[in-house]
Design an enzyme around this catalytic site. Structure first.
Site, PDB file in Angstrom:
ATOM      1  N   SER A 131       0.828  -1.211   0.000  1.00 18.54           N
ATOM      2  CA  SER A 131       0.000   0.000   0.000  1.00 18.54           C
ATOM      3  C   SER A 131       0.860   1.259   0.000  1.00 18.54           C
ATOM      4  O   SER A 131       0.527   2.259  -0.637  1.00 18.54           O
ATOM      5  CB  SER A 131      -0.911   0.016   1.237  1.00 18.54           C
ATOM      6  N   GLU A 364      -4.495  -3.440  -6.800  1.00 19.31           N
ATOM      7  CA  GLU A 364      -4.637  -2.096  -7.389  1.00 19.31           C
ATOM      8  C   GLU A 364      -5.183  -1.090  -6.366  1.00 19.31           C
ATOM      9  O   GLU A 364      -5.988  -0.223  -6.685  1.00 19.31           O
ATOM     10  CB  GLU A 364      -5.475  -2.143  -8.672  1.00 19.31           C
ATOM     11  N   THR A 366      -6.036  -1.351  -1.974  1.00 20.13           N
ATOM     12  CA  THR A 366      -7.068  -1.987  -1.148  1.00 20.13           C
ATOM     13  C   THR A 366      -8.224  -1.000  -0.926  1.00 20.13           C
ATOM     14  O   THR A 366      -8.099   0.206  -1.202  1.00 20.13           O
ATOM     15  CB  THR A 366      -6.494  -2.371   0.238  1.00 20.13           C
TER      16      THR A 366
HETATM   17  C1  LIG Z   1      -3.249 -11.836  -7.003  1.00 19.65           C
HETATM   18  C2  LIG Z   1      -2.510 -10.546  -6.887  1.00 19.65           C
HETATM   19  C3  LIG Z   1      -2.048  -9.923  -8.021  1.00 19.65           C
HETATM   20  C4  LIG Z   1      -1.287  -8.742  -7.925  1.00 19.65           C
HETATM   21  N1  LIG Z   1      -0.771  -8.187  -9.043  1.00 19.65           N
HETATM   22  C5  LIG Z   1       0.101  -7.144  -8.934  1.00 19.65           C
HETATM   23  C6  LIG Z   1       0.774  -6.639 -10.082  1.00 19.65           C
HETATM   24  O1  LIG Z   1       0.567  -7.084 -11.211  1.00 19.65           O
HETATM   25  N2  LIG Z   1       1.678  -5.632  -9.898  1.00 19.65           N
HETATM   26  C7  LIG Z   1       1.939  -5.087  -8.670  1.00 19.65           C
HETATM   27  O2  LIG Z   1       2.768  -4.193  -8.587  1.00 19.65           O
HETATM   28  N3  LIG Z   1       1.289  -5.523  -7.569  1.00 19.65           N
HETATM   29  C8  LIG Z   1       0.383  -6.565  -7.673  1.00 19.65           C
HETATM   30  N4  LIG Z   1      -0.258  -7.035  -6.559  1.00 19.65           N
HETATM   31  C9  LIG Z   1       0.018  -6.430  -5.264  1.00 19.65           C
HETATM   32  C10 LIG Z   1      -1.150  -5.659  -4.708  1.00 19.65           C
HETATM   33  O3  LIG Z   1      -1.373  -4.475  -5.418  1.00 19.65           O
HETATM   34  C11 LIG Z   1      -0.889  -5.456  -3.206  1.00 19.65           C
HETATM   35  O4  LIG Z   1      -0.999  -6.726  -2.604  1.00 19.65           O
HETATM   36  C12 LIG Z   1      -1.850  -4.474  -2.573  1.00 19.65           C
HETATM   37  O5  LIG Z   1      -1.633  -3.157  -3.057  1.00 19.65           O
HETATM   38  C13 LIG Z   1      -1.744  -4.449  -1.040  1.00 19.65           C
HETATM   39  O6  LIG Z   1      -0.423  -4.387  -0.622  1.00 19.65           O
HETATM   40  P1  LIG Z   1       0.106  -5.443   0.482  1.00 19.65           P
HETATM   41  O7  LIG Z   1      -0.274  -6.802  -0.017  1.00 19.65           O
HETATM   42  O8  LIG Z   1       1.530  -5.178   0.712  1.00 19.65           O
HETATM   43  O9  LIG Z   1      -0.748  -5.166   1.750  1.00 19.65           O
HETATM   44  P2  LIG Z   1      -0.390  -4.074   2.898  1.00 19.65           P
HETATM   45  O10 LIG Z   1      -0.081  -2.773   2.256  1.00 19.65           O
HETATM   46  O11 LIG Z   1       0.603  -4.661   3.829  1.00 19.65           O
HETATM   47  O12 LIG Z   1      -1.795  -3.947   3.617  1.00 19.65           O
HETATM   48  C14 LIG Z   1      -2.253  -4.879   4.600  1.00 19.65           C
HETATM   49  C15 LIG Z   1      -3.524  -4.314   5.208  1.00 19.65           C
HETATM   50  O13 LIG Z   1      -3.258  -3.055   5.826  1.00 19.65           O
HETATM   51  C16 LIG Z   1      -4.124  -2.054   5.284  1.00 19.65           C
HETATM   52  N5  LIG Z   1      -3.414  -0.772   5.239  1.00 19.65           N
HETATM   53  C17 LIG Z   1      -2.195  -0.503   4.711  1.00 19.65           C
HETATM   54  N6  LIG Z   1      -1.916   0.801   4.823  1.00 19.65           N
HETATM   55  C18 LIG Z   1      -2.970   1.385   5.425  1.00 19.65           C
HETATM   56  C19 LIG Z   1      -3.299   2.724   5.821  1.00 19.65           C
HETATM   57  N7  LIG Z   1      -2.465   3.739   5.589  1.00 19.65           N
HETATM   58  N8  LIG Z   1      -4.473   2.938   6.428  1.00 19.65           N
HETATM   59  C20 LIG Z   1      -5.330   1.927   6.660  1.00 19.65           C
HETATM   60  N9  LIG Z   1      -5.098   0.644   6.295  1.00 19.65           N
HETATM   61  C21 LIG Z   1      -3.932   0.379   5.702  1.00 19.65           C
HETATM   62  C22 LIG Z   1      -4.484  -2.553   3.909  1.00 19.65           C
HETATM   63  O14 LIG Z   1      -5.676  -1.962   3.426  1.00 19.65           O
HETATM   64  C23 LIG Z   1      -4.622  -4.042   4.163  1.00 19.65           C
HETATM   65  O15 LIG Z   1      -5.887  -4.295   4.697  1.00 19.65           O
HETATM   66  C24 LIG Z   1      -1.057  -8.182  -6.645  1.00 19.65           C
HETATM   67  C25 LIG Z   1      -1.569  -8.790  -5.501  1.00 19.65           C
HETATM   68  C26 LIG Z   1      -2.271  -9.957  -5.606  1.00 19.65           C
HETATM   69  C27 LIG Z   1      -2.790 -10.608  -4.345  1.00 19.65           C
END
Ligand SMILES: Cc1cc2nc3c(=O)[nH]c(=O)nc-3n(C[C@H](O)[C@H](O)[C@H](O)COP(=O)(O)OP(=O)(O)OC[C@H]3O[C@@H](n4cnc5c(N)ncnc54)[C@H](O)[C@@H]3O)c2cc1C
Length: 384
Positions: A131, A364, A366
């Site tokens: 994120s 894209e 959360t």
């Molecule tokens: C199947 C799949 C395909 C994907 N494809 C791509 C791709 O092609 N290219 C690419 O670059 N990425 C890709 N992603 C990555 C995806 O965009 C990220 O998983 C997503 O943006 C969330 O990041 P994270 O998994 O690190 O979760 P984190 O950022 O660690 O978030 C964990 C939780 O904390 C919450 N959170 C985080 N920050 C805050 C805040 N400031 N305030 C409140 N809540 C917060 C989030 O909403 C979530 O609930 C993919 C992910 C999946 C699962």
């Protein structure tokens, strides 16, 4: 904006037949094999699905956002796995080149993307940066006419199939924020790139993600998108703004499919001597789903038209992504409920869609990130 209604209707009919005759019948096999058969990929190419958003001058269909949204709604009446294969090429993988690339960069890559000869992936997320995308650590260090790239990208959709990556890397180590990031076009065959194992996912079997590892990977400086350092984060955010309307449309399409399946089941299934579709508590689930899908569809098409008119749609795009993906989750849950025990069983297919759509609230940006974008824009506008 719809440029030619007659052509659009004909194209939507083609997509609809493809969905009915080829995609829906092969959904289960695709999930079992965790792969989309080549004849289906070929048909996607023949129909022009890889070139939906590429301008006509580069061999694509050059659809407007409204047209693209309508196509996504139609296409996603089949498992969203099929959309995933074209999605990164049509969307986040290619849009950076299209929006901010030089004429040469566009001419070099877009024609091959439009035909589906090359698949594009978007590489932003890292093990320590999701994120908080501006905190990426993958580095690109200038060395003569090249940059040397080191770092790991995580969960990259279509990476195992990619011919090119739109890669975000830090070119200025002094700037730890967004301003230190540049976007690169990286040929997937460049030495120094390796892929992790395919991730085992909750759903969307047949669509693949994995780590992409860069070790002393040399990329010509001429591959920086737009040839300007420090603009990569802005490019990525513009790409994601558009992508959020696209994902909103995807959610509407799959939700319509799940509701159709649930309605048909409710009409066929009898309990207490009558169709379950005649029980008011079941009707409430059908009606709530119908109304929410309608609301999301109106939002998506309105945001798409505004974008086509050149308006800034950052807030509207985030609203679409947030509302449509949450709506899709609720519709999936009600659909499983309407199927009862059958909804929990693999052979009815609805449990597969239930798992598939869980992703839409996560990638894209959360739901929480969309909330932050919407509220931040509101506060900014109110205090400007
Ligand atoms: C199947 C799949 C395909 C994907 N494809 C791509 C791709 O092609 N290219 C690419 O670059 N990425 C890709 N992603 C990555 C995806 O965009 C990220 O998983 C997503 O943006 C969330 O990041 P994270 O998994 O690190 O979760 P984190 O950022 O660690 O978030 C964990 C939780 O904390 C919450 N959170 C985080 N920050 C805050 C805040 N400031 N305030 C409140 N809540 C917060 C989030 O909403 C979530 O609930 C993919 C992910 C999946 C699962």
């Amino acid at each position: 904006m719809i440029r030619d209604q007659e052509m659009m209707t004909a194209f939507l009919d083609t997509v609809s037949s493809f969905v009915r005759e080829d995609l829906i019948p092969s959904e289960e096999a695709v999930s079992e094999a965790d792969a989309i058969p080549e004849p289906i990929v070929k048909k996607m190419r023949d129909i022009g699905l890889f070139g939906l958003t590429v301008p006509e001058e580069f061999g694509g269909l050059g659809l407007t956002m409204e047209e693209e949204s309508l196509v996504m709604i139609e296409l996603c009446k089949a498992s969203p796995v099929f959309r995933s294969l074209i999605g990164t090429t049509v969307g986040i993988g290619s849009q950076g080149i299209l929006m901010d690339g030089t004429d040469e960069q566009k001419a070099d890559w877009l024609p091959r993307l439009a035909t589906g000869e090359v698949i594009a992936s978007f590489a932003l997320t890292e093990p320590g940066s999701g994120s908080d995308a501006a905190s990426i650590r993958t580095s690109a260090v200038r060395d003569g006419d090249d940059y040397v790239i080191n770092g790991t990208k995580r969960f990259i959709t279509n990476a195992p199939h990619a011919g090119v990556f739109t890669l975000m890397a830090r070119t200025n180590p002094e700037d730890k924020g967004a301003g230190g990031i540049s976007a690169f076009i990286v040929d997937a065959k460049t030495p120094g790139i390796s892929l992790g194992k395919n991730d085992k996912k909750m759903g969307q079997r047949g669509a693949h993600t994995c780590d992409v590892i860069f070790e002393d990977c040399r990329v010509p400086a001429s591959n920086i998108i737009g040839l300007k350092e420090g603009r990569g984060f802005k490019t990525a955010m513009k790409v994601l703004d558009k992508g959020r309307i696209h994902i909103g449309a995807v959610c509407v399409g799959v939700a319509e499919r799940m509701l159709d399946d649930a309605l048909n089941y409710a009409i066929e299934r009898k309990q207490f001597g009558q169709r379950i579709a005649d029980f008011q508590l079941v009707q409430a689930m059908l009606a709530d789903s119908k109304a929410e899908i309608y609301a999301a569809k109106c939002m998506v098409l309105d945001a798409a038209r505004r974008r086509d008119n050149g308006e800034d749609i950052s807030t509207e795009a985030a609203c679409c992504k947030m509302y449509a993906s949450e709506m899709c989750g609720r519709v999936a849950d009600r659909a499983v409920q309407i199927f009862g025990g059958a909804g929990y069983m693999a052979e009815y297919g609805i449990e597969r869609l239930y798992r598939d759509v869980r992703l839409f609230r996560i990638y894209e940006g959360t739901t929480q990130i969309q909330q932050i974008v919407i509220a931040r824009n509101m506060v900014r506008a109110a205090t400007a």
